[in-house]
Design a protein around this motif. Structure first.
Motif, mmCIF file in Angstrom:
data_model
loop_
_atom_site.group_PDB
_atom_site.id
_atom_site.type_symbol
_atom_site.label_atom_id
_atom_site.label_comp_id
_atom_site.label_asym_id
_atom_site.label_seq_id
_atom_site.Cartn_x
_atom_site.Cartn_y
_atom_site.Cartn_z
ATOM 1 N N MET A 1 0.835 -1.208 0.000
ATOM 2 C CA MET A 1 0.000 0.000 0.000
ATOM 3 C C MET A 1 0.868 1.256 0.000
ATOM 4 N N LEU A 2 1.733 1.371 1.005
ATOM 5 C CA LEU A 2 2.560 2.563 1.125
ATOM 6 C C LEU A 2 4.023 2.212 0.855
ATOM 7 N N ASP A 3 4.336 1.982 -0.421
ATOM 8 C CA ASP A 3 5.721 1.788 -0.796
ATOM 9 C C ASP A 3 6.389 3.158 -0.887
ATOM 10 N N GLN A 4 7.717 3.170 -1.033
ATOM 11 C CA GLN A 4 8.454 4.436 -1.014
ATOM 12 C C GLN A 4 7.983 5.388 -2.109
ATOM 13 N N GLU A 5 7.712 4.864 -3.311
ATOM 14 C CA GLU A 5 7.297 5.739 -4.405
ATOM 15 C C GLU A 5 5.953 6.384 -4.115
ATOM 16 N N THR A 6 5.032 5.606 -3.525
ATOM 17 C CA THR A 6 3.723 6.160 -3.176
ATOM 18 C C THR A 6 3.860 7.225 -2.099
ATOM 19 N N ILE A 7 4.707 6.978 -1.105
ATOM 20 C CA ILE A 7 4.923 7.953 -0.033
ATOM 21 C C ILE A 7 5.495 9.253 -0.604
ATOM 22 N N ARG A 8 6.508 9.128 -1.460
ATOM 23 C CA ARG A 8 7.119 10.326 -2.031
ATOM 24 C C ARG A 8 6.138 11.084 -2.922
ATOM 25 N N THR A 9 5.316 10.350 -3.668
ATOM 26 C CA THR A 9 4.317 10.992 -4.524
ATOM 27 C C THR A 9 3.289 11.737 -3.683
ATOM 28 N N ILE A 11 3.585 12.927 -0.626
ATOM 29 C CA ILE A 11 4.203 14.092 0.012
ATOM 30 C C ILE A 11 4.369 15.227 -0.993
ATOM 31 N N ARG A 12 4.809 14.912 -2.202
ATOM 32 C CA ARG A 12 5.042 15.946 -3.201
ATOM 33 C C ARG A 12 3.737 16.622 -3.622
ATOM 34 N N VAL A 13 2.666 15.866 -3.804
ATOM 35 C CA VAL A 13 1.367 16.455 -4.154
ATOM 36 C C VAL A 13 0.894 17.348 -3.013
ATOM 37 N N HIS A 68 2.779 11.385 9.236
ATOM 38 C CA HIS A 68 3.388 10.069 9.400
ATOM 39 C C HIS A 68 4.250 9.683 8.201
ATOM 40 N N CYS A 69 3.831 10.079 7.004
ATOM 41 C CA CYS A 69 4.627 9.750 5.814
ATOM 42 C C CYS A 69 6.007 10.396 5.873
ATOM 43 N N ARG A 70 6.069 11.623 6.362
ATOM 44 C CA ARG A 70 7.363 12.282 6.495
ATOM 45 C C ARG A 70 8.246 11.536 7.488
ATOM 46 N N GLN A 71 7.648 11.063 8.588
ATOM 47 C CA GLN A 71 8.412 10.297 9.572
ATOM 48 C C GLN A 71 8.890 8.973 8.967
ATOM 49 N N TRP A 72 7.991 8.303 8.248
ATOM 50 C CA TRP A 72 8.356 7.016 7.636
ATOM 51 C C TRP A 72 9.456 7.198 6.605
ATOM 52 N N LEU A 73 9.336 8.251 5.806
ATOM 53 C CA LEU A 73 10.335 8.475 4.756
ATOM 54 C C LEU A 73 11.705 8.769 5.367
ATOM 55 N N ASN A 74 11.719 9.569 6.419
ATOM 56 C CA ASN A 74 12.989 9.845 7.094
ATOM 57 C C ASN A 74 13.600 8.560 7.635
ATOM 58 N N LEU A 76 12.980 5.442 6.559
ATOM 59 C CA LEU A 76 13.393 4.577 5.453
ATOM 60 C C LEU A 76 14.730 5.023 4.867
ATOM 61 N N ASP A 77 14.925 6.341 4.776
ATOM 62 C CA ASP A 77 16.182 6.852 4.238
ATOM 63 C C ASP A 77 17.353 6.562 5.175
ATOM 64 N N ALA A 78 17.085 6.620 6.483
ATOM 65 C CA ALA A 78 18.160 6.428 7.464
ATOM 66 C C ALA A 78 18.362 4.968 7.859
ATOM 67 N N MET A 79 17.397 4.114 7.513
ATOM 68 C CA MET A 79 17.393 2.731 8.005
ATOM 69 C C MET A 79 18.680 1.955 7.722
ATOM 70 N N PRO A 80 19.261 1.990 6.506
ATOM 71 C CA PRO A 80 20.487 1.199 6.268
ATOM 72 C C PRO A 80 21.604 1.556 7.236
ATOM 73 N N ASP A 81 21.852 2.871 7.420
ATOM 74 C CA ASP A 81 22.911 3.288 8.342
ATOM 75 C C ASP A 81 22.568 2.936 9.778
ATOM 76 N N GLU A 82 21.278 3.072 10.126
ATOM 77 C CA GLU A 82 20.850 2.751 11.482
ATOM 78 C C GLU A 82 21.037 1.266 11.789
ATOM 79 N N LEU A 83 20.705 0.413 10.832
ATOM 80 C CA LEU A 83 20.880 -1.029 11.031
ATOM 81 C C LEU A 83 22.351 -1.397 11.154
#
Length: 310
Positions: A1-9, A11-13, A68-74, A76-83
């Motif tokens: 449902m809320l994949d990264q592309e959908t979240i970014r779309t 937020i941008r709209v 919430h989308c802004r929080q999720w996107l932040n 998701l962007d930070a997750m690799p380094d955080e892990l």
């Protein structure tokens, strides 16, 4: 449902208030953007945008989702380094309690700034406590490290200790206070108990609370912190002991008068303490800067008269 592309779309709209402007910035067609938003609304079962011929605006549900989308996107962007940080033994959350006697806002800010630079994905919380309240937070609350626990021995086998040194105490009164010119060379308890004792209240909730100094039958005035206690001394409200290093400039200027008493207060040993279980690289690094007496934490030691190891 809320994949990264959908979240970014989404937020941008929401930010551009336009399907066409969002499409342009995302290098998509307006029809593709509109279709993705419509599909999202169908999946969540409610309208997210109010549409007009010229613009779109968020509904209340849309505003909630945007936050919430802004929080999720932040995340998701930070997750690799955080892990990677977690696998490297770096804690996700570190809570630090500081003794009121040692607390310095600027030194605390400097330490937090350095820690954030070293460990950008770790969250930090600072608490300031008094006397046994410092031990209480470490033993019974979710705090990993304490700066300034009382004593030089641990209250638990699961807690490591690093002695910092001693705080020396000086009995002082205001220049205008009757005791400032009392003829006795050394003030007795009978003389002292005539005047209120200014004390900082112990913040412990579980461990037995301590009273810094109070004579039998003496009136006590409790204040929340060291700054207020000093102000009460300077105003002549009451009497008591202050850290020698704190009151020294006021004694030298004449604002406070130091007097000898029959029963002086003994030096107070303070230590750094940290939990062994669950502690990682962040706690180890903080302990290390204190072991090295690094300038980063020198402000916490401003009241310590005799540093451990010196």
């Amino acid at each position: 449902m809320l994949d990264q592309e959908t979240i970014r779309t989404f937020i941008r709209v929401a930010e551009t208030e336009s399907f066409s402007r969002a499409a342009s910035s995302l290098h998509k067609t307006p029809a593709a953007i509109s279709y993705r938003i419509k599909t999202l609304e169908e999946q969540v079962g409610t309208q997210l945008f109010l549409r007009t011929t010229r613009s779109v605006s968020l509904t209340r549900a849309g505003q909630h989702l945007l936050e919430h989308c802004r929080q999720w996107l932040n995340w998701l962007d930070a997750m690799p380094d955080e892990l990677q940080q977690i696998n490297a033994g770096v804690e996700r959350q570190v809570n630090i309690v500081i003794n009121n006697l040692l607390y310095q806002p600027q030194t605390t800010a400097d330490l937090l700034t350095w820690l954030h630079q070293q460990f950008p994905f770790t969250r930090f919380q600072i608490s300031r406590q008094v006397y046994m309240g410092v031990w209480d937070s470490l033993l019974y609350d979710d705090f990993q490290l304490a700066i300034g626990v009382t004593g030089s021995e641990s209250l638990s086998n699961n807690i490591s200790l690093l002695p910092l040194g001693d705080i020396s105490w000086q009995f002082v009164v205001a220049q205008s206070h009757p005791l400032a010119k009392h003829p006795a060379g050394m003030l007795s308890d009978d003389v002292l108990r005539r005047y209120p004792a200014i004390n900082i209240e112990d913040t412990s909730r579980t461990l037995t609370r301590r009273v810094a100094w109070l004579l039998s039958g003496q009136k006590e005035i409790k204040v929340p912190d060291l700054g207020t206690k000093l102000a009460c001394h300077l105003s002549g409200l009451g009497v008591g002991f202050l850290p020698e290093r704190l009151c020294r400039p006021y004694v030298e200027s004449g604002a406070l008068v130091a007097r000898d008493v029959v029963n002086p207060r003994q030096p107070s040993p303070l230590s750094i303490a940290w939990k062994n279980a669950g502690s990682g690289k962040v706690v180890s690094e903080i302990a290390e800067v204190f072991k090295q007496k690094n300038a980063l934490v020198s402000g916490f030691l401003r009241m310590v008269d005799r540093l451990a190891g010196n």
